[in-house]
Design a protein around this motif. Sequence first.
Motif, PDB file in Angstrom:
ATOM      1  N   PHE A 305       0.822  -1.138   0.008  1.00  0.00           N
ATOM      2  CA  PHE A 305       0.074  -0.118   0.184  1.00  0.00           C
ATOM      3  C   PHE A 305       0.934   1.034  -0.004  1.00  0.00           C
ATOM      4  CE2 PHE A 305      -3.527   2.905   0.588  1.00  0.00           C
ATOM      5  CZ  PHE A 305      -2.949   3.926   1.741  1.00  0.00           C
ATOM      6  N   ASN A 306       0.689   1.903  -1.055  1.00  0.00           N
ATOM      7  CA  ASN A 306       1.521   3.087  -0.979  1.00  0.00           C
ATOM      8  C   ASN A 306       3.386   2.868  -1.036  1.00  0.00           C
ATOM      9  OD1 ASN A 306      -0.374   5.142  -1.507  1.00  0.00           O
ATOM     10  ND2 ASN A 306      -0.192   6.102   0.378  1.00  0.00           N
ATOM     11  N   GLY A 307       3.463   1.736  -1.631  1.00  0.00           N
ATOM     12  CA  GLY A 307       4.889   1.488  -1.606  1.00  0.00           C
ATOM     13  C   GLY A 307       5.272   0.943  -0.212  1.00  0.00           C
ATOM     14  N   GLU A 308       4.483   0.463   0.664  1.00  0.00           N
ATOM     15  CA  GLU A 308       5.153  -0.101   1.768  1.00  0.00           C
ATOM     16  C   GLU A 308       4.312  -1.337   2.046  1.00  0.00           C
ATOM     17  OE1 GLU A 308       4.132   3.476   4.337  1.00  0.00           O
ATOM     18  OE2 GLU A 308       5.691   2.613   5.374  1.00  0.00           O
ATOM     19  N   ARG A 309       4.803  -1.920   3.040  1.00  0.00           N
ATOM     20  CA  ARG A 309       4.192  -3.368   3.060  1.00  0.00           C
ATOM     21  C   ARG A 309       3.440  -3.346   4.143  1.00  0.00           C
ATOM     22  NH1 ARG A 309       6.940  -8.280   2.054  1.00  0.00           N
ATOM     23  NH2 ARG A 309       8.146  -8.040   0.273  1.00  0.00           N
ATOM     24  N   ALA A 310       2.113  -4.117   3.915  1.00  0.00           N
ATOM     25  CA  ALA A 310       0.943  -3.951   5.072  1.00  0.00           C
ATOM     26  C   ALA A 310       0.563  -5.632   5.085  1.00  0.00           C
ATOM     27  CB  ALA A 310      -0.371  -3.421   4.202  1.00  0.00           C
ATOM     28  N   LYS A 324      -3.256  -4.828   7.787  1.00  0.00           N
ATOM     29  CA  LYS A 324      -2.984  -3.733   8.782  1.00  0.00           C
ATOM     30  C   LYS A 324      -2.310  -2.757   7.686  1.00  0.00           C
ATOM     31  CE  LYS A 324       0.102  -3.890  11.957  1.00  0.00           C
ATOM     32  NZ  LYS A 324       0.795  -4.349  13.242  1.00  0.00           N
ATOM     33  N   ILE A 325      -2.944  -1.471   7.700  1.00  0.00           N
ATOM     34  CA  ILE A 325      -2.290  -0.473   6.824  1.00  0.00           C
ATOM     35  C   ILE A 325      -1.141   0.465   7.652  1.00  0.00           C
ATOM     36  CG2 ILE A 325      -2.679   1.545   5.587  1.00  0.00           C
ATOM     37  CD1 ILE A 325      -3.958  -0.796   4.084  1.00  0.00           C
ATOM     38  N   PRO A 326       0.052   0.275   7.311  1.00  0.00           N
ATOM     39  CA  PRO A 326       0.932   1.329   8.225  1.00  0.00           C
ATOM     40  C   PRO A 326       0.891   2.528   7.910  1.00  0.00           C
ATOM     41  CG  PRO A 326       1.830   0.264   6.088  1.00  0.00           C
ATOM     42  CD  PRO A 326       0.560   0.005   5.943  1.00  0.00           C
ATOM     43  N   ASN A 327       0.924   3.213   9.107  1.00  0.00           N
ATOM     44  CA  ASN A 327       1.195   4.608   9.107  1.00  0.00           C
ATOM     45  C   ASN A 327       0.240   5.645   8.504  1.00  0.00           C
ATOM     46  OD1 ASN A 327       3.590   3.778  10.084  1.00  0.00           O
ATOM     47  ND2 ASN A 327       4.540   3.686   7.830  1.00  0.00           N
ATOM     48  N   VAL A 332     -11.134   3.771   1.178  1.00  0.00           N
ATOM     49  CA  VAL A 332     -11.871   2.932   0.149  1.00  0.00           C
ATOM     50  C   VAL A 332     -11.569   3.291  -1.168  1.00  0.00           C
ATOM     51  CG1 VAL A 332     -14.146   2.112  -0.580  1.00  0.00           C
ATOM     52  CG2 VAL A 332     -13.632   2.162   1.887  1.00  0.00           C
ATOM     53  N   GLY A 333     -11.252   2.333  -2.030  1.00  0.00           N
ATOM     54  CA  GLY A 333     -10.931   2.571  -3.494  1.00  0.00           C
ATOM     55  C   GLY A 333      -9.325   2.757  -3.597  1.00  0.00           C
ATOM     56  N   ASP A 334      -8.459   2.709  -2.636  1.00  0.00           N
ATOM     57  CA  ASP A 334      -6.979   2.858  -2.650  1.00  0.00           C
ATOM     58  C   ASP A 334      -6.595   1.468  -3.321  1.00  0.00           C
ATOM     59  OD1 ASP A 334      -6.956   5.284  -1.638  1.00  0.00           O
ATOM     60  OD2 ASP A 334      -6.175   4.948  -0.022  1.00  0.00           O
ATOM     61  N   GLU A 335      -5.645   1.739  -3.992  1.00  0.00           N
ATOM     62  CA  GLU A 335      -4.955   0.616  -4.959  1.00  0.00           C
ATOM     63  C   GLU A 335      -4.070  -0.306  -3.852  1.00  0.00           C
ATOM     64  OE1 GLU A 335      -4.475   0.299  -9.310  1.00  0.00           O
ATOM     65  OE2 GLU A 335      -2.350  -0.110  -8.654  1.00  0.00           O
ATOM     66  N   ILE A 336      -4.228  -1.560  -4.023  1.00  0.00           N
ATOM     67  CA  ILE A 336      -3.174  -2.451  -3.243  1.00  0.00           C
ATOM     68  C   ILE A 336      -2.731  -3.386  -4.291  1.00  0.00           C
ATOM     69  CG2 ILE A 336      -3.208  -4.456  -1.939  1.00  0.00           C
ATOM     70  CD1 ILE A 336      -3.845  -1.827  -0.095  1.00  0.00           C
ATOM     71  N   VAL A 337      -1.305  -3.723  -4.071  1.00  0.00           N
ATOM     72  CA  VAL A 337      -0.604  -4.778  -4.959  1.00  0.00           C
ATOM     73  C   VAL A 337      -0.391  -5.849  -4.062  1.00  0.00           C
ATOM     74  CG1 VAL A 337       1.521  -5.411  -6.054  1.00  0.00           C
ATOM     75  CG2 VAL A 337       0.559  -3.071  -6.371  1.00  0.00           C
ATOM     76  N   LEU A 338      -0.901  -7.093  -4.670  1.00  0.00           N
ATOM     77  CA  LEU A 338      -0.847  -8.492  -3.816  1.00  0.00           C
ATOM     78  C   LEU A 338       0.591  -9.166  -4.411  1.00  0.00           C
ATOM     79  CD1 LEU A 338      -4.379  -8.476  -4.571  1.00  0.00           C
ATOM     80  CD2 LEU A 338      -3.803  -9.251  -2.275  1.00  0.00           C
ATOM     81  N   TYR A 339       0.626  -9.175  -5.754  1.00  0.00           N
ATOM     82  CA  TYR A 339       1.923  -9.810  -6.444  1.00  0.00           C
ATOM     83  C   TYR A 339       2.371  -8.696  -7.352  1.00  0.00           C
ATOM     84  CZ  TYR A 339      -0.378 -14.308  -5.727  1.00  0.00           C
ATOM     85  OH  TYR A 339      -1.042 -15.413  -4.897  1.00  0.00           O
ATOM     86  N   GLY A 340       3.768  -8.189  -7.202  1.00  0.00           N
ATOM     87  CA  GLY A 340       4.135  -7.420  -8.259  1.00  0.00           C
ATOM     88  C   GLY A 340       4.882  -6.220  -7.450  1.00  0.00           C
ATOM     89  N   ARG A 341       5.169  -5.174  -8.169  1.00  0.00           N
ATOM     90  CA  ARG A 341       5.934  -4.011  -7.685  1.00  0.00           C
ATOM     91  C   ARG A 341       5.058  -2.802  -7.445  1.00  0.00           C
ATOM     92  NH1 ARG A 341      10.864  -3.904  -7.701  1.00  0.00           N
ATOM     93  NH2 ARG A 341      12.375  -5.287  -9.101  1.00  0.00           N
ATOM     94  N   GLN A 342       5.181  -1.882  -6.297  1.00  0.00           N
ATOM     95  CA  GLN A 342       4.583  -0.599  -6.139  1.00  0.00           C
ATOM     96  C   GLN A 342       5.608   0.230  -5.394  1.00  0.00           C
ATOM     97  OE1 GLN A 342       1.533   0.170  -2.840  1.00  0.00           O
ATOM     98  NE2 GLN A 342       0.035   0.338  -4.524  1.00  0.00           N
ATOM     99  N   GLY A 343       6.195   1.071  -6.313  1.00  0.00           N
ATOM    100  CA  GLY A 343       7.081   1.915  -5.753  1.00  0.00           C
ATOM    101  C   GLY A 343       8.383   1.210  -5.747  1.00  0.00           C
ATOM    102  N   ASP A 344       9.363   1.341  -4.851  1.00  0.00           N
ATOM    103  CA  ASP A 344      10.576   0.671  -4.487  1.00  0.00           C
ATOM    104  C   ASP A 344      10.217  -0.832  -3.761  1.00  0.00           C
ATOM    105  OD1 ASP A 344      12.205   3.680  -3.415  1.00  0.00           O
ATOM    106  OD2 ASP A 344      11.707   2.871  -5.739  1.00  0.00           O
ATOM    107  N   GLU A 345       9.036  -1.122  -3.502  1.00  0.00           N
ATOM    108  CA  GLU A 345       8.996  -2.502  -3.081  1.00  0.00           C
ATOM    109  C   GLU A 345       8.218  -3.362  -4.119  1.00  0.00           C
ATOM    110  OE1 GLU A 345       9.766  -2.868   1.061  1.00  0.00           O
ATOM    111  OE2 GLU A 345       8.968  -4.505  -0.331  1.00  0.00           O
ATOM    112  N   GLU A 346       8.467  -4.949  -3.741  1.00  0.00           N
ATOM    113  CA  GLU A 346       7.962  -5.967  -4.491  1.00  0.00           C
ATOM    114  C   GLU A 346       7.630  -7.023  -3.808  1.00  0.00           C
ATOM    115  OE1 GLU A 346      10.850  -7.786  -7.128  1.00  0.00           O
ATOM    116  OE2 GLU A 346       9.367  -8.645  -8.453  1.00  0.00           O
TER     117      GLU A 346
END
Length: 390
Positions: A305-310, A324-327, A332-346
Motif C-alpha cells: 500500500f503506497n509502496g509499503e508493506r501491509a 494492517k495499513i502502516p502509518n 476505500v478504493g485505494d489500490e493495493i498490490v498483492l503480487y508485483g511492484r509498487q514504488g520501490d517495494e516488490e
Amino acid sequence: MKPFCRDTWVEVDLDAIRANVETFRGHLPAQTGIMAVVKADGYGHGSVHVGKEALDAGADSLGVALLDEAIVLREAGIEAPILVLGYTPVDSVAIASKLKVELTAYSEAWILEAEQALQRDELGPVGIHVKTDTGMGRLGVRSEEELLRVVSALENSSKLVWSGLFTHFACADEPDQTHVRRQYETFQSFIQALRAAGKKLPKVHCCNTAAAIAHPEWGYDTIRLGIGLYGLYPSPYMKERADVPLVPALSLKTKIAHVKVADEPFTVSYGATYTAQPHEQIATLPIGYADGYSRLLSNRGAVLFNGERAPIVGRVCMDQIMVKIPNESAQVGDEIVLYGRQGDEEISLDEIAALTGTINYEVPCLLNFRIPKVYYRAGKECTVHHLLTK
Ligand SMILES: Cc1ncc(COP(=O)(O)O)cc1O
C-alpha cells in the motif's frame, strides 16, 4: 464500461513476454526455435494473449498439456503449430486431425488404435512427437528397442506422421547437474540408435527453461520455454546464475473495500486469530482463497500500500482478506498490490511460493476464472479477458 464488476484483477505486461522471448532468442543458437509453453492457461497469465504475443515476438510454435487447451488456441484464431505435450485419449485423435494439432505418443498400442480411429473416420493425418523417458519417470519410451518399435509403427501408418522426438528433464534447474547430464546422454544414445537404424530424424527437442539457460547448445531444433517466458526463474539456483535477465509479466492488484480503526481492541476474521489494537487501521480487500490466493498466507503474507508493506492480519477468507495499513490513512478504493511492484517495494511470486511451501510455477497457476486479466502493452491497457463472463 468496465467489462467486469470487481476491483481485483491480474495485470499481464505483454512487453515483458516479448522481452523474455527476445532474451532467449539471443541466448540460443540461430538454428534453435522457441516453443512457447502456454499450458495451464499460460501458467495463469492467459494462454491466448500470451501465445499470440510470444509468436509475434519470435516463438514459432506453442506447447500445451491437453488437447482441450489447444482447442482454445485454435478457436482464438491461432494457426501456428501446437503440440500437446501430455497424454491424449485415442477417442480424441479425430479432433487433433481436424484442428491440425500435433500429439505426443510413446506406445505402439496407442499408435495402432489411433491409426484405426483415423482410418475409420477417413480423417487427415496427425503429427506425432515421440516422447522418450530418459529420467523424468513420467511419460515416454524407456529403451532403444521400444523406441524403434514405436517409430516403425509410425512409419507403417498412413495417418500418423512422425514429426518429433523429445524428452523432458527432471532436475535441470538444480545446482547438481549430474542427473540432467545423464538424461541428455541417454537422449543422445536414443538419437544415435535411430540414426544407426537409418531413420531420418524429425524435429528434436529436450530443453525446458532451465536447460535452455544452462545448456543452450542442447537446443537442437527447438526449446520448450515455459516459466522463463513469464519472466520467472525455474529455481533459486537458476536465478542466482543470472545467465539471462528475465522480466516478470504478472501483477495481482485490488482496491480497498473497507477501512476501520477502533478505539478498543477487536479480533479479525475466522477463528479470531488476530486482535487489532486501538488506532490500528485494518483494511478489507476483495480477494480470497476461492480466487487462488492461498489461505496459507493467513497472518504471514503481506501486500503493498503506497509502496509499503501491509501485513495480512487474521485468516484468509474465501473471498476477502484483512491487512494492517502502516502509518498512512487509507481510503476505500485505494489500490493495493498483492503480487508485483509498487514504488520501490516488490512482492514476488518467489516470495509467495516460499511463504506457502510451493514453487513459483504454482502461484500464478492457482489464480482462477474469478479474476479478470487486463493486458498492457507500452504501459497502456490493450485488452481484457474474463473467463467468468466470457
Ligand atoms: C513436457 C514439458 N516441456 C516443457 C515444459 C516447460 O518447462 P519450464 O516451465 O520449466 O520451462 C513443461 C513440460 O511439461
